[in-house]
Motif scaffolding. Structure first.
Motif, PDB file in Angstrom:
ATOM      1  N   GLY A  35       0.807  -1.207   0.000  1.00 25.82           N
ATOM      2  CA  GLY A  35       0.000   0.000   0.000  1.00 25.82           C
ATOM      3  C   GLY A  35       0.842   1.260   0.000  1.00 25.82           C
ATOM      4  O   GLY A  35       2.072   1.218  -0.103  1.00 25.82           O
ATOM      5  N   TRP A  40       4.045   0.353  -1.954  1.00 23.04           N
ATOM      6  CA  TRP A  40       3.416  -0.749  -2.694  1.00 23.04           C
ATOM      7  C   TRP A  40       4.351  -1.945  -2.850  1.00 23.04           C
ATOM      8  O   TRP A  40       4.293  -2.667  -3.846  1.00 23.04           O
ATOM      9  CB  TRP A  40       2.861  -0.269  -4.041  1.00 23.04           C
ATOM     10  CG  TRP A  40       1.635   0.544  -3.842  1.00 23.04           C
ATOM     11  CD1 TRP A  40       1.560   1.902  -3.741  1.00 23.04           C
ATOM     12  CD2 TRP A  40       0.297   0.068  -3.655  1.00 23.04           C
ATOM     13  NE1 TRP A  40       0.271   2.294  -3.503  1.00 23.04           N
ATOM     14  CE2 TRP A  40      -0.534   1.188  -3.447  1.00 23.04           C
ATOM     15  CE3 TRP A  40      -0.273  -1.204  -3.634  1.00 23.04           C
ATOM     16  CZ2 TRP A  40      -1.899   1.077  -3.232  1.00 23.04           C
ATOM     17  CZ3 TRP A  40      -1.637  -1.308  -3.421  1.00 23.04           C
ATOM     18  CH2 TRP A  40      -2.440  -0.169  -3.230  1.00 23.04           C
ATOM     19  N   TYR A  67      -5.091   5.822   3.364  1.00 28.51           N
ATOM     20  CA  TYR A  67      -4.069   4.954   2.780  1.00 28.51           C
ATOM     21  C   TYR A  67      -4.730   3.879   1.935  1.00 28.51           C
ATOM     22  O   TYR A  67      -5.611   3.171   2.411  1.00 28.51           O
ATOM     23  CB  TYR A  67      -3.246   4.283   3.883  1.00 28.51           C
ATOM     24  CG  TYR A  67      -2.533   5.257   4.781  1.00 28.51           C
ATOM     25  CD1 TYR A  67      -1.238   5.677   4.496  1.00 28.51           C
ATOM     26  CD2 TYR A  67      -3.157   5.757   5.914  1.00 28.51           C
ATOM     27  CE1 TYR A  67      -0.579   6.581   5.322  1.00 28.51           C
ATOM     28  CE2 TYR A  67      -2.511   6.656   6.746  1.00 28.51           C
ATOM     29  CZ  TYR A  67      -1.217   7.063   6.447  1.00 28.51           C
ATOM     30  OH  TYR A  67      -0.576   7.957   7.268  1.00 28.51           O
ATOM     31  N   PHE A  69      -4.516   0.256  -0.080  1.00 27.69           N
ATOM     32  CA  PHE A  69      -3.780  -0.986   0.119  1.00 27.69           C
ATOM     33  C   PHE A  69      -4.524  -2.156  -0.495  1.00 27.69           C
ATOM     34  O   PHE A  69      -5.704  -2.066  -0.806  1.00 27.69           O
ATOM     35  CB  PHE A  69      -3.539  -1.248   1.620  1.00 27.69           C
ATOM     36  CG  PHE A  69      -4.804  -1.595   2.376  1.00 27.69           C
ATOM     37  CD1 PHE A  69      -5.153  -2.920   2.601  1.00 27.69           C
ATOM     38  CD2 PHE A  69      -5.650  -0.606   2.852  1.00 27.69           C
ATOM     39  CE1 PHE A  69      -6.312  -3.249   3.294  1.00 27.69           C
ATOM     40  CE2 PHE A  69      -6.813  -0.913   3.537  1.00 27.69           C
ATOM     41  CZ  PHE A  69      -7.147  -2.236   3.757  1.00 27.69           C
ATOM     42  N   ASN A  97      -8.900  -0.398  -5.133  1.00 26.13           N
ATOM     43  CA  ASN A  97      -8.015  -0.562  -3.992  1.00 26.13           C
ATOM     44  C   ASN A  97      -8.833  -0.353  -2.730  1.00 26.13           C
ATOM     45  O   ASN A  97      -9.763   0.454  -2.712  1.00 26.13           O
ATOM     46  CB  ASN A  97      -6.872   0.467  -4.012  1.00 26.13           C
ATOM     47  CG  ASN A  97      -5.836   0.179  -5.074  1.00 26.13           C
ATOM     48  OD1 ASN A  97      -5.689  -0.953  -5.516  1.00 26.13           O
ATOM     49  ND2 ASN A  97      -5.107   1.197  -5.482  1.00 26.13           N
TER      50      ASN A  97
END
Length: 102
Positions: A35, A40, A67, A69, A97
Motif C-alpha cells: 500500500g 506498494w 491509505y 492498500f 483498492n
C-alpha cells in the motif's frame, strides 16, 4: 478480513491491525500487504499466520490521512479488504483498492 484502529495518546499515530481470516485467505500459505505506507512493496510487510489460520499485522500510520492498500496471497492473487473504510479505482488496473482512513 478486518481493520482495527487504535490511536496514540497524542492522536498523531493510528495503529492499524490488518487481518485476513482463514476463510478469506483461500488456503494461502503466505499473505502480505502492499500500500501507500510501504511504497506498494509486495514483500516488505508480511502478515503473521496465527494458530487459527488467520493472518495479521499491526502497522503504525500517521493519523488524519487515507491509505490505499491490497493483500497479496501467496505472491499471486490480489485481494481487497472486505471491511475497508472505502474503495477507490486502482490507477493501473480495472479493480479497486481498499482504503483505510486514520
Amino acid at each position: 478480513m478486518s481493520l482495527k484502529k487504535s490511536y496514540s495518546k497524542d492522536k498523531k499515530t493510528c495503529n492499524v491491525t490488518f487481518s485476513v481470516s482463514q476463510e478469506a485467505a483461500h488456503g494461502a500459505e503466505k499473505v502480505s500487504i502492499a500500500g501507500d505506507f510501504n511504497s506498494w512493496s509486495s514483500t516488505e510487510t508480511p502478515l503473521k499466520k496465527g494458530k487459527d489460520g488467520s493472518f495479521s499485522v499491526k502497522i503504525p500510520l500517521e493519523a488524519g490521512k487515507e491509505y490505499q492498500f491490497r493483500y497479496l496471497l501467496d505472491g499471486k492473487h490480489w485481494e481487497n479488504d472486505w471491511a475497508a473504510d472505502k474503495y477507490i479505482p486502482a490507477p493501473f488496473s480495472h479493480t479497486d483498492n481498499s482504503v483505510v482512513i486514520c
